[in-house]
Design a protein around this motif. Structure first.
Motif, mmCIF file in Angstrom:
data_model
loop_
_atom_site.group_PDB
_atom_site.id
_atom_site.type_symbol
_atom_site.label_atom_id
_atom_site.label_comp_id
_atom_site.label_asym_id
_atom_site.label_seq_id
_atom_site.Cartn_x
_atom_site.Cartn_y
_atom_site.Cartn_z
ATOM 1 N N VAL A 177 0.819 -1.212 0.000
ATOM 2 C CA VAL A 177 0.000 0.000 0.000
ATOM 3 C C VAL A 177 0.855 1.266 0.000
ATOM 4 N N SER A 178 2.049 1.217 0.614
ATOM 5 C CA SER A 178 2.925 2.399 0.621
ATOM 6 C C SER A 178 3.367 2.752 -0.796
ATOM 7 N N LYS A 179 3.581 1.734 -1.612
ATOM 8 C CA LYS A 179 3.964 1.983 -3.010
ATOM 9 C C LYS A 179 2.814 2.633 -3.764
ATOM 10 N N TYR A 180 1.579 2.180 -3.500
ATOM 11 C CA TYR A 180 0.417 2.804 -4.137
ATOM 12 C C TYR A 180 0.277 4.265 -3.716
ATOM 13 N N GLU A 183 2.757 6.194 -5.743
ATOM 14 C CA GLU A 183 2.283 6.387 -7.116
ATOM 15 C C GLU A 183 1.217 7.480 -7.174
ATOM 16 N N ALA A 184 0.368 7.524 -6.152
ATOM 17 C CA ALA A 184 -0.669 8.558 -6.099
ATOM 18 C C ALA A 184 -0.042 9.940 -5.972
ATOM 19 N N VAL A 185 0.995 10.065 -5.133
ATOM 20 C CA VAL A 185 1.708 11.337 -4.993
ATOM 21 C C VAL A 185 2.342 11.733 -6.325
ATOM 22 N N LYS A 186 2.912 10.743 -7.012
ATOM 23 C CA LYS A 186 3.572 11.010 -8.299
ATOM 24 C C LYS A 186 2.575 11.550 -9.326
ATOM 25 N N ILE A 187 1.386 10.968 -9.374
ATOM 26 C CA ILE A 187 0.408 11.343 -10.399
ATOM 27 C C ILE A 187 -0.358 12.612 -10.030
ATOM 28 N N PHE A 188 -0.806 12.700 -8.762
ATOM 29 C CA PHE A 188 -1.713 13.781 -8.373
ATOM 30 C C PHE A 188 -1.091 14.805 -7.417
ATOM 31 N N GLY A 189 0.128 14.552 -6.954
ATOM 32 C CA GLY A 189 0.680 15.380 -5.889
ATOM 33 C C GLY A 189 1.274 16.696 -6.316
ATOM 34 N N ASN A 236 10.290 4.101 -0.433
ATOM 35 C CA ASN A 236 9.572 4.593 -1.607
ATOM 36 C C ASN A 236 9.999 6.023 -1.919
ATOM 37 N N GLY A 237 10.322 6.278 -3.188
ATOM 38 C CA GLY A 237 10.929 7.546 -3.579
ATOM 39 C C GLY A 237 9.999 8.736 -3.610
ATOM 40 N N PHE A 238 8.697 8.543 -3.423
ATOM 41 C CA PHE A 238 7.776 9.677 -3.493
ATOM 42 C C PHE A 238 7.235 10.076 -2.125
ATOM 43 N N HIS A 239 7.836 9.572 -1.068
ATOM 44 C CA HIS A 239 7.564 10.083 0.273
ATOM 45 C C HIS A 239 8.493 11.275 0.520
ATOM 46 N N SER A 240 8.055 12.179 1.351
ATOM 47 C CA SER A 240 8.833 13.405 1.571
ATOM 48 C C SER A 240 9.667 13.358 2.844
ATOM 49 N N HIS A 241 9.290 12.498 3.782
ATOM 50 C CA HIS A 241 9.991 12.415 5.066
ATOM 51 C C HIS A 241 9.954 10.969 5.560
ATOM 52 N N PHE A 242 11.021 10.583 6.284
ATOM 53 C CA PHE A 242 11.083 9.227 6.832
ATOM 54 C C PHE A 242 11.528 9.261 8.288
ATOM 55 N N LEU A 243 10.775 8.570 9.134
ATOM 56 C CA LEU A 243 11.186 8.281 10.495
ATOM 57 C C LEU A 243 11.562 6.808 10.515
ATOM 58 N N LEU A 244 12.849 6.525 10.621
ATOM 59 C CA LEU A 244 13.367 5.162 10.545
ATOM 60 C C LEU A 244 13.482 4.617 11.961
ATOM 61 N N VAL A 245 12.529 3.772 12.323
ATOM 62 C CA VAL A 245 12.343 3.358 13.721
ATOM 63 C C VAL A 245 13.249 2.175 14.037
ATOM 64 N N ASP A 246 14.073 2.342 15.060
ATOM 65 C CA ASP A 246 15.113 1.364 15.394
ATOM 66 C C ASP A 246 14.837 0.727 16.757
#
Length: 501
Positions: A177-180, A183-189, A236-246
């Protein structure tokens, strides 16, 4: 304090410091041989050589000595050590040649405080305060969405987010679902980076080539294609921010969910707008999903106050089971015995589980239906279905049991007069004395022209509203001094003899 020192003082990474074999059937040898080192994994998921032994020595033997507990269970609290984070900065995604895709990221410990995470997002990352939180839950493995469902989900999610100033939360990986969402951000964002508030909550230990991200305040190129033979995940390359939980583990999913839920609750307590007392609404959007999604939905809808859940019917697995049960229990909330028997078989087939587990999942699904008023099913195939973005926003208004005045505040903050007209300012709605006048005052100060017109159309008269006290209050607002909207308002009032004879 510099940004570098603030991030390192505020956030930690976690590393396993004690080897607890994941298997009880141990290879007994002293000293530890090559078989032990290359085949036997710690409960954290790493081999012996993949550990950091800065403060202790690697084990001489994997077989417990005298007085040692054979059944010692690995825990984050006892067997990992926290130290200042060593991975934060900017990711430059390499496979998006048609546009610049960069994302801020920080490696954070699983026990980080949500209020500090929120401070990071607002102060360091300069994200605009959210007026809505869309938390997307669903399958983490790749799955195929029917075309109509995909279109409704993609356009509905992004339109709802962009029109209201929402944040979107996902797992951030380049599958499922994250990839979808990507893709939504890429097309409509669109190309406005400041409006791409799509945040990935991703376990540090499952990221492919995560060692490439180590560095303090760095700019790192990242190739999100990944190795098809790897069990790890790519970002995923179309997210703007990442919290990498360790949490100190390697290759294990799920540690991010608790921290993500804490941040959602913290954001819900924040004001949607400085003038309004309403908190930021949260909506859970469900697409497909495995057994864990059923538990997540139950957690959302049984919360006090409930978090409304918006389910895309036709997306598969958990989403479709929720949709089926929601329809079957719509009249008397009771599931006939013959339908329940067939439903149990269906659960087993959908999730590939045995009868006992299917029965447990059925019980959880039925518990979700005890809060069915907080669950909205969206059928993309229906001809009379409203637009998906409007349906998502309506769910956020109706699913939280907010009062009409609170619902109007939400729509006002979003500047969605269409939602207010359709769902709030309806015939027969009971309003407390003064609530519409307060809404008019807020609309004027916030420069919501469409809302001023809407309130006038619904019976608000300016000659009664514009008292001397209100005029004084409006003149003393920063907007009244800079935007000069009051000057035009008073001129209109003079011409129409509303204020002055």
């Amino acid at each position: 304090m510099s940004r570098k020192s603030w991030i390192e003082e505020s956030f930690s990474k976690r590393e396993c410091v004690k080897f607890i074999p994941s298997s009880r059937d141990l290879h007994r040898c002293i000293p530890v041989c090559q078989v032990c080192q290359n085949l036997i994994r710690c409960s954290c998921g790493r081999l012996i050589g993949e550990h950091s032994w800065q403060e202790s020595l690697p084990p001489i033997s994997l077989y417990p000595g005298p007085g040692q507990d054979l059944e010692e269970d690995w825990t984050i609290e006892l067997h990992t050590k926290a130290s200042p984070t060593n991975a934060y900065g900017t990711i430059d995604f390499q496979d998006t040649a048609t546009r610049v895709c960069r994302a801020k990221y920080v490696r954070v410990a699983v026990d980080s405080k949500p209020e500090v995470l929120y401070q990071l997002m607002l102060r360091e990352w300069q994200m605009e305060r959210p007026k809505l939180l869309l938390t997307v839950q669903g399958g983490s493995e790749n799955f195929t969405l029917p075309l109509k469902v995909k279109q409704a989900f993609s356009k509905g999610l992004i339109t709802a987010a962009l029109s209201t100033g929402a944040w979107i939360l996902t797992d951030g990986i380049n599958t499922g679902v994250s990839k979808y969402v990507g893709e939504a951000v890429k097309i409509f964002g669109g190309h406005n980076l400041r409006k791409r508030n799509t945040v990935g909550f991703t376990p540090w230990g499952v990221i492919d080539n995560n060692m490439d991200l180590i560095g303090r305040d760095v700019f790192r190129p990242y190739q999100p294609l990944g190795n098809p033979l790897s069990k790890r995940a790519c970002l995923n390359g179309f997210h703007s921010h990442f919290l990498l939980v360790d949490d100190g583990t390697l290759g294990k999913h799920g540690c991010q969910q608790g921290l993500r839920r804490k941040l959602e609750k913290h954001i819900h307590l924040q004001k949607i707008h400085p003038r309004l007392n309403q908190g930021v609404p949260v909506v859970c959007v469900v697409v497909e999903g495995g057994p864990a999604i059923v538990s997540a939905v139950l957690d959302y809808v049984s919360n006090v106050p409930p978090v409304p859940v918006f389910v895309f019917e036709g997306s598969g697995r958990a989403a479709d089971l929720l949709a089926f049960l929601h329809k079957q229990t719509s009249i008397d909330r009771y599931l006939d015995a013959d339908i329940k028997e067939g439903f149990l078989v269906r659960i087993g087939e959908v999730f590939g589980v045995e009868t006992a587990e299917a029965s447990q999942l059925c019980s959880l699904l039925l518990q979700c239906m005890d809060h069915r008023e907080s669950i909205t099913i969206f059928d993309s195939e229906s001809e009379d279905q409203t637009a998906p973005d409007a349906a998502i926003l309506t769910t956020s208004l109706k699913g939280t049991k907010a009062s009409p005045a609170e619902q109007l505040s939400m729509a006002l903050a979003w500047d969605r007069a269409d939602i207010a007209q359709k769902d709030v300012l309806v015939y027969g709605q009971h309003w407390k004395v003064g609530s519409l006048e307060q809404a008019m005052l807020d609309a004027l100060v916030m420069d919501r022209v469409s809302f001023v017109k809407l309130l006038i159309d619904n019976g608000m008269t300016m000659n009664r509203f514009l008292t001397v006290d209100r005029l004084e209050e409006l003149y003393n607002t920063p907007q009244g001094q800079t935007d000069r909207f009051l000057h035009h308002l008073v001129e209109d009032a003079k011409q129409n003899r509303l204020l002055f004879p």
